[in-house]
Design an enzyme around this catalytic site. Sequence first.
Site, PDB file in Angstrom:
ATOM      1  N   SER A  26       0.848  -1.269   0.035  1.00 32.36           N
ATOM      2  CA  SER A  26       0.016  -0.056   0.012  1.00 32.36           C
ATOM      3  C   SER A  26       0.935   1.277   0.021  1.00 32.36           C
ATOM      4  O   SER A  26       0.335   2.446   0.056  1.00 32.36           O
ATOM      5  CB  SER A  26      -1.006   0.096   1.227  1.00 32.36           C
ATOM      6  OG  SER A  26      -0.125  -0.105   2.407  1.00 32.36           O
ATOM      7  N   ASN A 113      -1.144  -2.560  13.519  1.00 30.40           N
ATOM      8  CA  ASN A 113      -2.781  -2.615  13.654  1.00 30.40           C
ATOM      9  C   ASN A 113      -3.231  -1.313  14.458  1.00 30.40           C
ATOM     10  O   ASN A 113      -4.135  -0.816  13.959  1.00 30.40           O
ATOM     11  CB  ASN A 113      -3.336  -3.970  14.180  1.00 30.40           C
ATOM     12  CG  ASN A 113      -3.178  -4.851  13.538  1.00 30.40           C
ATOM     13  OD1 ASN A 113      -2.435  -4.942  12.055  1.00 30.40           O
ATOM     14  ND2 ASN A 113      -3.389  -6.145  13.932  1.00 30.40           N
ATOM     15  N   THR A 158     -41.399  24.563  -6.813  1.00 33.10           N
ATOM     16  CA  THR A 158     -41.707  23.103  -6.241  1.00 33.10           C
ATOM     17  C   THR A 158     -42.008  22.221  -7.320  1.00 33.10           C
ATOM     18  O   THR A 158     -42.713  22.689  -8.462  1.00 33.10           O
ATOM     19  CB  THR A 158     -42.952  23.043  -4.978  1.00 33.10           C
ATOM     20  OG1 THR A 158     -43.934  23.575  -5.862  1.00 33.10           O
ATOM     21  CG2 THR A 158     -42.404  24.150  -4.035  1.00 33.10           C
ATOM     22  N   HIS A 159     -41.753  20.973  -7.424  1.00 26.90           N
ATOM     23  CA  HIS A 159     -41.928  20.078  -8.429  1.00 26.90           C
ATOM     24  C   HIS A 159     -41.462  20.611  -9.745  1.00 26.90           C
ATOM     25  O   HIS A 159     -41.881  20.322 -10.940  1.00 26.90           O
ATOM     26  CB  HIS A 159     -43.324  19.564  -8.838  1.00 26.90           C
ATOM     27  CG  HIS A 159     -44.097  19.446  -7.469  1.00 26.90           C
ATOM     28  ND1 HIS A 159     -44.136  18.100  -7.049  1.00 26.90           N
ATOM     29  CD2 HIS A 159     -44.574  20.056  -6.417  1.00 26.90           C
ATOM     30  CE1 HIS A 159     -45.015  18.033  -5.811  1.00 26.90           C
ATOM     31  NE2 HIS A 159     -45.095  19.297  -5.582  1.00 26.90           N
ATOM     32  N   SER A 280     -16.629  24.727 -26.310  1.00 29.29           N
ATOM     33  CA  SER A 280     -16.891  23.458 -27.042  1.00 29.29           C
ATOM     34  C   SER A 280     -15.808  23.446 -27.932  1.00 29.29           C
ATOM     35  O   SER A 280     -15.252  24.209 -28.362  1.00 29.29           O
ATOM     36  CB  SER A 280     -18.110  23.312 -27.524  1.00 29.29           C
ATOM     37  OG  SER A 280     -18.306  22.594 -28.561  1.00 29.29           O
ATOM     38  N   LYS A 286     -20.366  28.060 -28.048  1.00 21.80           N
ATOM     39  CA  LYS A 286     -20.947  27.437 -26.217  1.00 21.80           C
ATOM     40  C   LYS A 286     -20.068  28.168 -25.319  1.00 21.80           C
ATOM     41  O   LYS A 286     -18.703  28.397 -25.324  1.00 21.80           O
ATOM     42  CB  LYS A 286     -20.508  25.850 -26.607  1.00 21.80           C
ATOM     43  CG  LYS A 286     -21.487  25.186 -27.209  1.00 21.80           C
ATOM     44  CD  LYS A 286     -22.954  25.188 -26.597  1.00 21.80           C
ATOM     45  CE  LYS A 286     -23.072  24.297 -25.476  1.00 21.80           C
ATOM     46  NZ  LYS A 286     -23.174  22.967 -25.580  1.00 21.80           N
ATOM     47  N   ASN A 288     -19.771  26.571 -21.365  1.00 19.22           N
ATOM     48  CA  ASN A 288     -20.397  25.408 -20.729  1.00 19.22           C
ATOM     49  C   ASN A 288     -20.175  25.493 -19.299  1.00 19.22           C
ATOM     50  O   ASN A 288     -18.887  25.800 -18.907  1.00 19.22           O
ATOM     51  CB  ASN A 288     -19.809  24.059 -21.129  1.00 19.22           C
ATOM     52  CG  ASN A 288     -20.446  23.767 -22.413  1.00 19.22           C
ATOM     53  OD1 ASN A 288     -21.510  24.183 -22.782  1.00 19.22           O
ATOM     54  ND2 ASN A 288     -19.502  23.040 -23.426  1.00 19.22           N
ATOM     55  N   GLU A 293     -20.988  21.164 -13.301  1.00 25.50           N
ATOM     56  CA  GLU A 293     -21.479  19.949 -13.828  1.00 25.50           C
ATOM     57  C   GLU A 293     -20.305  18.819 -13.136  1.00 25.50           C
ATOM     58  O   GLU A 293     -20.834  17.876 -12.787  1.00 25.50           O
ATOM     59  CB  GLU A 293     -21.099  19.716 -15.352  1.00 25.50           C
ATOM     60  CG  GLU A 293     -22.378  20.404 -16.091  1.00 25.50           C
ATOM     61  CD  GLU A 293     -21.851  20.368 -17.486  1.00 25.50           C
ATOM     62  OE1 GLU A 293     -22.109  19.526 -18.220  1.00 25.50           O
ATOM     63  OE2 GLU A 293     -21.373  21.546 -17.856  1.00 25.50           O
ATOM     64  N   TYR A 320      -8.672  -7.096  13.662  1.00 25.52           N
ATOM     65  CA  TYR A 320      -8.045  -6.538  12.211  1.00 25.52           C
ATOM     66  C   TYR A 320      -7.924  -7.685  11.159  1.00 25.52           C
ATOM     67  O   TYR A 320      -7.685  -8.758  11.555  1.00 25.52           O
ATOM     68  CB  TYR A 320      -6.653  -5.868  12.800  1.00 25.52           C
ATOM     69  CG  TYR A 320      -5.772  -5.528  11.471  1.00 25.52           C
ATOM     70  CD1 TYR A 320      -6.146  -4.084  11.144  1.00 25.52           C
ATOM     71  CD2 TYR A 320      -5.149  -6.228  10.554  1.00 25.52           C
ATOM     72  CE1 TYR A 320      -5.697  -3.592   9.886  1.00 25.52           C
ATOM     73  CE2 TYR A 320      -4.777  -5.729   9.553  1.00 25.52           C
ATOM     74  CZ  TYR A 320      -4.888  -4.374   9.084  1.00 25.52           C
ATOM     75  OH  TYR A 320      -4.463  -4.093   7.861  1.00 25.52           O
ATOM     76  N   GLN A 325      -7.067  -2.266   5.196  1.00 23.78           N
ATOM     77  CA  GLN A 325      -6.218  -1.610   4.316  1.00 23.78           C
ATOM     78  C   GLN A 325      -6.709  -0.823   3.167  1.00 23.78           C
ATOM     79  O   GLN A 325      -6.328   0.398   2.606  1.00 23.78           O
ATOM     80  CB  GLN A 325      -5.103  -2.462   3.616  1.00 23.78           C
ATOM     81  CG  GLN A 325      -3.979  -1.867   2.829  1.00 23.78           C
ATOM     82  CD  GLN A 325      -2.851  -2.643   2.843  1.00 23.78           C
ATOM     83  OE1 GLN A 325      -1.884  -2.964   3.553  1.00 23.78           O
ATOM     84  NE2 GLN A 325      -2.604  -3.039   1.350  1.00 23.78           N
ATOM     85  N   LYS A 328      -8.276   3.272   3.018  1.00 20.49           N
ATOM     86  CA  LYS A 328      -7.398   4.375   2.638  1.00 20.49           C
ATOM     87  C   LYS A 328      -7.823   5.219   1.462  1.00 20.49           C
ATOM     88  O   LYS A 328      -7.820   6.369   1.282  1.00 20.49           O
ATOM     89  CB  LYS A 328      -5.933   4.148   2.807  1.00 20.49           C
ATOM     90  CG  LYS A 328      -5.608   4.418   4.471  1.00 20.49           C
ATOM     91  CD  LYS A 328      -4.048   4.038   4.798  1.00 20.49           C
ATOM     92  CE  LYS A 328      -4.121   2.418   4.932  1.00 20.49           C
ATOM     93  NZ  LYS A 328      -5.098   2.110   5.829  1.00 20.49           N
TER      94      LYS A 328
HETATM   95  N1  ARG Z   1      -0.978  -1.176   5.641  1.00 24.16           N
HETATM   96  C1  ARG Z   1      -1.818  -1.848   6.604  1.00 24.16           C
HETATM   97  C2  ARG Z   1      -3.330  -1.032   6.735  1.00 24.16           C
HETATM   98  O1  ARG Z   1      -3.473  -0.106   6.046  1.00 24.16           O
HETATM   99  C3  ARG Z   1      -1.332  -1.749   8.002  1.00 24.16           C
HETATM  100  C4  ARG Z   1      -1.595  -2.682   9.032  1.00 24.16           C
HETATM  101  C5  ARG Z   1      -1.071  -4.082   8.522  1.00 24.16           C
HETATM  102  N2  ARG Z   1      -1.170  -4.884   9.660  1.00 24.16           N
HETATM  103  C6  ARG Z   1      -0.721  -6.249   9.475  1.00 24.16           C
HETATM  104  N3  ARG Z   1      -0.766  -7.029  10.522  1.00 24.16           N
HETATM  105  N4  ARG Z   1      -0.518  -6.736   8.265  1.00 24.16           N
HETATM  106  O2  ARG Z   1      -4.121  -1.743   7.478  1.00 24.16           O
END
Ligand code: ARG
Length: 458
Positions: A26, A113, A158-159, A280, A286, A288, A293, A320, A325, A328
């Site tokens: 990650s 964790n 309204t509507h 455009s 145009k 826009n 939007e 956990y 993960q 995020k």
């Molecule tokens: N990258 C992990 C997450 O975002 C961190 C925690 C990972 N913990 C583990 N025991 N693999 O949750």
Amino acid sequence: MKKGKKPWGGRFSEPTDREVEAFTSSIHYDRRLYRYDIEGSVAHARMLAKQGIITKGEAKAIRTGLRGILADIEAGTFAFHSDDEDIHMAVEKALTARIGETGGKLHAARSRNDQIALDIRLYLRAEIGRVVELTDALKTGFLELAKKEMGVILPGYTHMQKAQPVLLSHYLLAFREMFDRDEARLRECLKRVNVMPLGAAALAGTGIPIDRHYVARLLKFPEVTANSIDTVSDRDFVAEFIFVASLIMMHLSRFCEDLVLWSSDEFGYVQIADAFTTGSSIMPQKKNPDVAELIRGKTGRVYGNLIALLTILKGLPMTYNRDLQEDKEPLFDTVDTVEACLGILTAMIGRLTYNRERMEVGAAGGFATATDVAEYLVMKGVPFREAHGIVGRIVSFCIQNGKELTGLTLREFRRFYKGFEKDVFRCLTVRQSVNARKATGGTAEETVRRRIAEIEEC
Ligand code: ARG
């Protein structure tokens, strides 16, 4: 540690498969948590030293190492590697490379964790602060616009059918109210974000004599989490933030929808400054409303992020799980999207030109003061249902004879109800209609001005 060897590699007999490494990593997105990861580690190291778990000298070496890493990341000279897995591993590995074995003492009484829970909380706490500021600026933008356009009349719908005339300022302040509630929701959400999770370790807490309250004080958390199992499993606060962001986006989107419609040739109520529109590639004429939007469209992505997270959490066994993960990217995307949209709309509303005549003419059509005539009859003692019927017949008469309510004579009014008097003409224009609505929350100019004064007082 040998290159390619994992900090957790002790019980493994072969290196991680390359594809697995890439799949589980990650680091390419959680690296944006670096500042919080390091801040948390600095506090943790200080606490370990205070408790005598590491020496003061070791803590100092760790702090110096971490600060060096922070400086390198900020300077753009830190090399992130895809086999670092995540931001925690990247920082820890770099620390050990810099200060040697002492770096390995930092992770005592801690797990990734609880570490990731801390990083997200620190990150979100800071970002909620920014979203509050941006929401506040937008609220001010609506207030200023409402003051500038005071007295301008708008057809209220309204509507999507013309309903009753209202003040444009009243309409604009409606959005200010919405963003005011959104801001309150952000502050409420912040209370649940602002709780210190470190010390939960993997899930059970730790046997090492730590001082969680000390860490909380260092990191300016008013309290610590109460249950280690909950602490490593909980992402409610992320879901709550994305929900609040979804409401903000929904409010932005509704305003943008009106902007798109009202800036059309058919409505012509408002003009968006050239700098906030695009052209455009084929139609030279145009102009826009793409910003509006896109805000409307981006609302969909934030809702998607909410559903993604709720789906990730649903059915997760305690405690956990690596699924977490996946929290995020939806969170980061939500933060980026809502901040960008709030910022650009604030800039754009300062560059709107409302077409007062066009709105006023629009407000006068469609028998927009028919309710006022019914209310007039109510004040003469006619039951509302009967008054509604009488005015309905008057409107039908007007349609058949190509007349407006303002074009009727008293004699014509009396054909429908004998009790009409000359003063009926006092409730037929849009301005009279607007200014009659004086009760709190209504659209009368004096009521709207009072609301503005109230807002400015607090
Ligand atoms: N990258 C992990 C997450 O975002 C961190 C925690 C990972 N913990 C583990 N025991 N693999 O949750």
